[in-house]
Every structure is written in structure tokens, then in C-alpha cells.
Design a protein around this motif. Structure first.
Motif, PDB file in Angstrom:
ATOM      1  N   SER A 183      13.117   0.483  -5.336  1.00 46.37           N
ATOM      2  CA  SER A 183      11.613   0.510  -5.647  1.00 46.37           C
ATOM      3  C   SER A 183      11.532  -0.468  -6.401  1.00 46.37           C
ATOM      4  O   SER A 183      10.357  -1.084  -6.634  1.00 46.37           O
ATOM      5  CB  SER A 183      11.077   1.810  -5.967  1.00 46.37           C
ATOM      6  OG  SER A 183      11.442   3.127  -5.430  1.00 46.37           O
ATOM      7  N   TYR A 225       6.513   1.831   0.381  1.00 43.79           N
ATOM      8  CA  TYR A 225       7.187   2.715  -0.399  1.00 43.79           C
ATOM      9  C   TYR A 225       7.577   3.988   0.148  1.00 43.79           C
ATOM     10  O   TYR A 225       7.794   4.720  -0.840  1.00 43.79           O
ATOM     11  CB  TYR A 225       5.967   2.671  -1.643  1.00 43.79           C
ATOM     12  CG  TYR A 225       6.232   1.532  -2.523  1.00 43.79           C
ATOM     13  CD1 TYR A 225       7.170   1.333  -3.566  1.00 43.79           C
ATOM     14  CD2 TYR A 225       5.193   0.606  -2.626  1.00 43.79           C
ATOM     15  CE1 TYR A 225       7.211   0.276  -4.535  1.00 43.79           C
ATOM     16  CE2 TYR A 225       5.070  -0.459  -3.653  1.00 43.79           C
ATOM     17  CZ  TYR A 225       6.062  -0.569  -4.499  1.00 43.79           C
ATOM     18  OH  TYR A 225       6.048  -1.549  -5.491  1.00 43.79           O
ATOM     19  N   SER A 226       7.308   4.460   1.344  1.00 43.56           N
ATOM     20  CA  SER A 226       7.705   5.572   1.618  1.00 43.56           C
ATOM     21  C   SER A 226       9.117   5.984   1.586  1.00 43.56           C
ATOM     22  O   SER A 226      10.133   5.119   1.588  1.00 43.56           O
ATOM     23  CB  SER A 226       7.559   5.683   3.343  1.00 43.56           C
ATOM     24  OG  SER A 226       6.034   5.448   3.379  1.00 43.56           O
ATOM     25  N   THR A 246       8.839  -3.385  -6.755  1.00 48.00           N
ATOM     26  CA  THR A 246       7.737  -3.562  -7.570  1.00 48.00           C
ATOM     27  C   THR A 246       7.647  -5.028  -8.347  1.00 48.00           C
ATOM     28  O   THR A 246       6.612  -5.585  -8.670  1.00 48.00           O
ATOM     29  CB  THR A 246       8.024  -2.450  -8.750  1.00 48.00           C
ATOM     30  OG1 THR A 246       7.933  -1.047  -8.044  1.00 48.00           O
ATOM     31  CG2 THR A 246       6.673  -2.561  -9.464  1.00 48.00           C
ATOM     32  N   GLU A 249       0.853  -1.174  -0.068  1.00 48.23           N
ATOM     33  CA  GLU A 249       0.214   0.053  -0.014  1.00 48.23           C
ATOM     34  C   GLU A 249       0.847   1.285   0.051  1.00 48.23           C
ATOM     35  O   GLU A 249       1.954   1.396   0.733  1.00 48.23           O
ATOM     36  CB  GLU A 249      -0.887  -0.003   1.130  1.00 48.23           C
ATOM     37  CG  GLU A 249      -2.041   0.676   1.001  1.00 48.23           C
ATOM     38  CD  GLU A 249      -3.059   0.142   1.854  1.00 48.23           C
ATOM     39  OE1 GLU A 249      -3.119   0.748   3.187  1.00 48.23           O
ATOM     40  OE2 GLU A 249      -4.072  -0.467   1.601  1.00 48.23           O
ATOM     41  N   LYS A 250       0.396   2.289  -0.757  1.00 45.72           N
ATOM     42  CA  LYS A 250       1.153   3.454  -0.864  1.00 45.72           C
ATOM     43  C   LYS A 250       0.862   4.261   0.355  1.00 45.72           C
ATOM     44  O   LYS A 250      -0.025   4.259   0.883  1.00 45.72           O
ATOM     45  CB  LYS A 250       0.970   4.157  -2.121  1.00 45.72           C
ATOM     46  CG  LYS A 250       1.291   3.439  -3.334  1.00 45.72           C
ATOM     47  CD  LYS A 250       2.592   3.502  -3.679  1.00 45.72           C
ATOM     48  CE  LYS A 250       3.141   2.650  -4.870  1.00 45.72           C
ATOM     49  NZ  LYS A 250       2.296   1.587  -5.206  1.00 45.72           N
ATOM     50  N   LYS A 251       1.668   5.251   0.766  1.00 46.83           N
ATOM     51  CA  LYS A 251       1.726   6.054   1.960  1.00 46.83           C
ATOM     52  C   LYS A 251       0.349   6.986   1.863  1.00 46.83           C
ATOM     53  O   LYS A 251      -0.318   7.234   2.847  1.00 46.83           O
ATOM     54  CB  LYS A 251       2.850   6.974   1.851  1.00 46.83           C
ATOM     55  CG  LYS A 251       2.859   7.573   3.326  1.00 46.83           C
ATOM     56  CD  LYS A 251       4.259   8.131   3.483  1.00 46.83           C
ATOM     57  CE  LYS A 251       4.245   9.279   4.942  1.00 46.83           C
ATOM     58  NZ  LYS A 251       3.990   8.711   5.960  1.00 46.83           N
TER      59      LYS A 251
END
Ligand code: F6P
Length: 599
Positions: free
Chosen positions: A278, A61-62, A282, A49-51
Motif C-alpha cells: 500500500s 486498495y482492496s 500511496t 478510489e477506495k472500496k
């Protein structure tokens, strides 16, 4: 919101993320296999989940998390450039230690480059903890520090990665504290999945500090780049507190990305940047998507495994290479997680311990849990295999397919309940004749080139995919067997201080009673008495866990005693009448509801 609901949500808020109840899986005990896969899929999606979905916590991903990963990868690069004087140590308890062990396959990449293999692992309780649960050493900070000191003797540079998903294991805290006292040699990294303020703050055996103190000291040292804390939040586990699931997967994803980035920098001159880190994450997200896109086959395998367990039969994972290790790991975790017998779900690997390449070598003389070779399966299990037993092969296209076919043939002569999880490549597929030997085959054809076929990277992706599948199968099968109430494993073995605290939290969660009432009921169940003596109530938590380790159903017994206001004997009788834990808890809640309505 009524008072009870309010009390409940306050209690839930006080828990660290890794111990919380995940709202996505609240009803996992009431759904079928297909719905279960969707629930697990959504829970695992939270890893990536993205920030922006979560303004309060740092996520995988933060940018701060990615930057810390870059910093640690640079330390890996430094170690690889000076292999004679350096060592990278990965350490943890239970699943975290098992993942640490699996990650040392990174040594293969160094071997391929004719480099010194500098990656080493520590698992609390030693190699036997890889196949059986050794909960007590987890509580021992001095043992952790001592083991680390021994393994690093004579080294000038040590990159130490201490894994504790719940930021709670005293064994790891002891090691990090040791590193913090020797920062000239050690660079400590703490990997966990709670914000630092949620790290455990209960006393540790023989220590004046607790885990949270250590985590705070680590954070302070991070400002001088002397230590690193990697603690993205992943959301709660699908089965509350079961960190073998998301915690284990994220540990693998994060540490593999770091090790690979360090390796690329040291041997291919590729500078480690946030973008390349990243990129590795991914790639793992793509593995997640691809794996769960096979949800029909996964649901069929969950259903099949659930049927076997319900009929008191067995599930056997027959794996090759590191996929065999993933099978052994998943199977052995069912004992502490679900109170399963060691032979309910069991793993086997080709060539047994020779394939494992663990430090302590062949452990098969330690008992039946340590008998793990395919030959052992053929000699001891196959002759009595029944149609109710499920056999699940785990292999990839570059494993010995002749061996796979020959063993599948032998199994088919005894049962048609034979299935597989198999990985191949678009340009290098498993022949249909092999696939046709299995009832359900969850076959994933990966879109990578055939040059990558022997690469460690490819194998790591297959391992991760297989881990997700097996976690879903063994969790789903135990849920279908009725071991889980809502998304709580209530019948947990209270074998260390973390599990003792979790037991009290569960009792508070379901009864709404005060902590002291729940502690009393738990101690009555642990010491099997109505009258707790002063000695019992004043004993420390390690004495309680030592006694609890030798007793069955302590948490369900305490729960029934509180909920029904009954004696120990009555509670045990109630549980005897309902051998399925979910039914026992349901019946207890229903009877107390009726009682209060009548009152
Ligand atoms: O104590 C048992 C256990 O909860 C295992 O199930 C788990 O794998 C291990 O502790 C380690 O937990 P953590 O990574 O949070 O220290």
C-alpha cells in the motif's frame, strides 16, 4: 426514463468496465483546456478510489488485491534468489506491451547489484509494435504461446505476467493457457481491469476456449497459489475504451510496486507485507496529486498542442532517457487511437535505439516511423520547423543539461513555440537559465533527497508523471481538433476483433438500433457495397478486420448510413462535407432530428 434511454442504459450495463462510457468525461468535447485537465484529473483519481465508494468491485486498495500483489511479489523474490534458473516475463499488446518493455528497466536495479538481469518482455508484433500499431498479432493466441515458449526455453522457473487491460487480448490468453498447461515451470499472473465475469467471451482464432475461460481457470488455480489474477476496477477510461490511459498507468503502478517489493525482500531483507505494498501505491498517488497540481501549465500545453494540430502542424516530443520512451509511446499511440498521421505527434530520444535498449536493436531501416534519435530530429525536422509546430522537451535534472541547452538553443533559432516538462528535486534544481529557454515549462520539483537522484525509483515516478502529462496533452489536442464525439473516438480503425466489437457497440450506442442492423451497416462500410453477398456476411471476424484495416472512416460511414437512412455514397458525401468528425456526427444527428420532426 423513455424506452430509448432504457435501451441505452441496458446496453451500457452489458459492457465491461474498460469499454464503458465514463460519465465524468461525457462533455469532454465541449470544454476548454482548463476544464479538460479537471476532467482527466477526476477520471485518473478513480484509479486510487477506495472500496467504500464502490461496494460492487475490488479496487486497487482492496485488501484482496493488495494480498495478491504481496503473493506475486513473493514469487518475484523467489526468482531473484535463483537467477540462473529463473526468468520474469512481462507481456502484452499495444500499450500493455510497451509498458512491459518499460518495466524491464527493473533490470538496471539488478545490474547495479551485479546480479543477473532476469526480466524480459514480449510485445505482440515484436519490437516494431513499440513505435507503430500492429493490431493483427493481438488476435493470435498460438503466436502468443509460441513466443513465450521460445523465450523461456531451458528455464526451470518462469513468472509470467500477462497484461490485458480489457481482459480480452487473444495473444495473452494463448500465453496464459500455455502456462496453465505447464504449472510445474510457469506461475502465470493475469493483470487486467475488469471483474472475471466481464472478461471477453467471444471465440478466438483456432481455439476452443476464450479469454473468460482462461481467466476462470486462473481463478481456480489461484486457490492453490499456482496462478494469480490481479484485476482491480479503475472505472471507465476518459475516452471510452482507450486503455492506454488509466489502464497503462495502473499497469505501471501495480507492476513496479510488485517488482520493487520483491527486490527489497531479496536484497535488503525487507519482508513484503500488505502495508509496504500500500505504501508503494500511496507513493504513486502522491505522484498523481503533484502532477495535477500543475494544472495551469498542463492546460496551456494542451491548448498549444491543440492549436498546432488544428493548423495541420506538428507536435514533437524531444525526450531524454526513459522520459524519451514515454514520449515515443504516447506519440505512437495517437495513430491507432485517433487515426492520426505518424508525424502529427512524434517522439525522439537521445541516442535513438542505443538508449532504448530494445531486444531487436536498431530498427531505423524499417521506415520513417522508426527514425527516432535527436540527431535525426536535427537533420530531418529542424530545417523545416515552423512557428506552428510545437516542440516539447522532456527531461530531468540528472539528464545532460548541456545537451538540453544546446538543442533548445538550436530549436529557438527556428521557433519560439518551444516548451518543456522538467523534473528536479528540492535539493538539486534545474538552473533558471535552462528553465528560461522555454515558453511554458511544467516544472515539478519533487520533495525527495538528493541521494535518491540516480535511483530507479525516482526515475519511475518521473516517468509516471510525464505519462499523465503527455496522455493529457495528446488526448486534449485531438479532442480540440474535433476527433472525439462526446467521449467516444468514433473514427476508430477496425483492425482487430476487439475493435470490431467496439465499433458495433458504438453504433448501437448512438443509433439505438439492433445489433444485427449495426453489423450490416458496418459490413456495408467495410466492404464498400450496398449489396452484401453471402460470402461477406458469413465470413469470420478476422476477414472483416483484414478488409476494414485497408479502409478509412468505416464507423462514421456506417453511423451516417443508419442515422440518415442513406446510401453509402450519400454517407461518404456527408463526411466529405464535414472533415471534422465531431461536426459530421453533429450534423448527421441534427438532420435526422429535423427529418423525424417533419415526419
Ligand atoms: O487493439 C488495440 C489496443 O486497444 C491498444 O490500443 C491497446 O493498447 C491494446 O489493444 C491492448 O489492450 P489490452 O491491454 O486491453 O489487451
Amino acid at each position: 426514463m423513455n424506452m430509448d434511454d432504457l435501451k441505452l442504459s441496458c446496453h451500457e450495463l452489458s459492457l465491461p468496465v474498460t469499454e464503458k462510457c465514463n460519465p465524468i468525461s461525457r462533455d469532454i468535447d465541449r470544454v476548454n483546456g482548463k476544464q479538460m485537465v479537471q476532467i482527466l484529473r477526476r477520471c485518473d483519481a478513480e484509479i486510487f478510489e477506495k472500496k467504500d465508494h464502490d461496494p460492487f468491485h475490488q479496487r486497487l486498495y482492496s485488501s484482496a488485491v493488495i494480498q495478491t500483489m504481496v503473493d506475486v511479489a513473493k514469487r518475484v523474490e523467489m526468482m531473484l534468489r535463483d537467477p540462473e534458473e529463473s526468468v520474469i516475463v512481462l507481456s502484452g499488446c499495444g500499450t500493455s506491451g510497451r509498458i512491459a518493455f518499460l518495466l524491464t528497466s527493473f533490470n538496471e536495479m539488478m545490474k547495479a547489484q551485479k546480479q543477473k538481469q532476469i526480466c524480459s518482455y514480449i510485445i505482440a508484433g515484436g519490437d516494431r509494435a513499440m513505435l507503430t500499431s500492429q493490431e493483427a498479432p493481438e488476435d493470435d493466441p498460438a503466436l502468443g504461446a509460441h513466443t513465450l515458449e521460445k523465450i523461456c526455453a531451458g528455464k526451470k522457473h518462469v513468472l509470467f505476467i500477462g497484461i490485458s487491460c480489457g481482459m480480452s487480448a487473444p495473444f495473452v490468453a494463448g500465453q496464459l493457457d500455455f502456462c496453465l498447461q505447464h504449472l510445474d515451470i510457469f506461475t502465470p499472473v493475469l493483470l487486467g481491469f475488469n471483474p472475471v465475469h466481464m472478461a471477453r467471451s467471444e471465440p478466438m482464432q483456432g481455439c476452443s476456449f476464450h479469454f473468460k475461460d482462461v481467466a476462470e481457470r486462473m481463478t481456480a488455480e489461484q486457490r492453490h497459489e499456482k496462478a494469480f489474477v490481479l484485476n482491480p476496477v479503475l472505472g471507465a477510461e476518459a475516452i471510452s475504451g482507450s486503455s492506454r490511459m488509466k489502464g497503462g498507468s495502473a499497469t505501471k503502478i501495480i507492476l513496479e510496486s510488485i517488482l520493487l517489493a520483491g527486490h527489497e525482500a531479496a536484497f535488503r531483507g525487507k519482508r513484503t507485507t500488505p502495508e509496504c505494498i500500500s505504501g508503494w501505491i500511496t507513493a504513486s498517488e502522491m505522484v498523481y496529486e503533484t502532477t495535477y497540481s500543475h494544472s495551469d501549465e498542463l492546460a496551456a500545453l494542451i491548448h498549444q498542442a491543440g492549436e498546432s494540430l488544428r493548423m495541420k502542424a506538428h507536435v514533437y516530443y524531444i525526450g531524454w532517457g526513459t522520459l524519451g520512451i514515454i514520449g515515443l509511446t504516447d506519440a505512437s499511440e495517437c495513430v491507432p487511437t485517433y487515426g492520426a498521421d505518424f508525424d502529427d505527434i512524434r517522439g525522439f530520444i537521445n541516442n535513438g535505439f542505443r538508449e532504448m535498449k530494445n531486444k531487436e536493436g536498431d530498427l531505423s531501416c524499417l521506415g520513417p516511423e522508426f527514425v527516432i534519435g535527436h540527431k535525426d530530429f536535427v537533420d530531418t525536422i529542424l530545417p523545416s520547423l515552423s512557428q506552428n509546430d510545437m516542440v516539447l522537451f522532456l527531461f530531468a535534472v540528472n539528464d545532460d543539461l548541456h545537451e538540453v541547452t544546446a538543442l533548445a538553443d538550436q530549436v529557438r533559432r527556428r521557433t519560439s513555440n518551444l516548451h518543456a516538462i522538467a523534473h528536479d528535486l528540492e535539493k538539486f534544481t534545474i538552473p533558471e537559465t535552462v528553465c528560461n529557454m522555454f515558453g511554458t515549462i511544467l516544472r515539478i520539483t519533487w520533495p525527495f533527497s538528493s541521494e535518491e537522484v540516480n535511483s530507479v525509483v525516482m526515475r519511475q515516478r518521473w516517468e509516471l508523471s510525464t505519462k499523465w502529462c503527455l496522455n493529457a496533452i495528446s488526448t486534449g489536442a485531438h479532442v480540440l481538433k474535433g476527433k472525439v464525439y462526446m467521449n467516444y473516438m468514433i473514427d476508430l480503425r477496425v483492425s482487430n476483433s476487439k475493435l470490431y466489437t467496439r465499433a458495433i457497440n458504438i453504433l448501437q450506442r448512438f443509433t439505438g438500433c439492433s445489433k444485427s442492423e449495426c453489423v450490416r451497416a458496418l459490413l456495408r462500410a467495410i466492404y464498400s457495397t450496398e449489396d452484401l453477398s453471402e460470402d461477406m456476411t458469413s465470413a469470420d471476424v478476422w476477414k472483416h478486420t483484414d478488409a476494414a484495416n485497408r479502409r478509412d472512416r468505416v464507423v462514421p460511414t456506417a453511423l451516417v448510413m443508419i442515422q440518415c437512412g442513406c446510401t453509402l455514397t450519400e454517407a461518404r458525401h456527408h463526411l466529405d462535407c464535414h472533415p471534422v468528425i465531431r461536426d459530421a456526427v453533429n450534423a448527421c444527428f441534427n438532420s435526422s432530428k429535423t427529418k423525424s420532426t417533419v415526419d
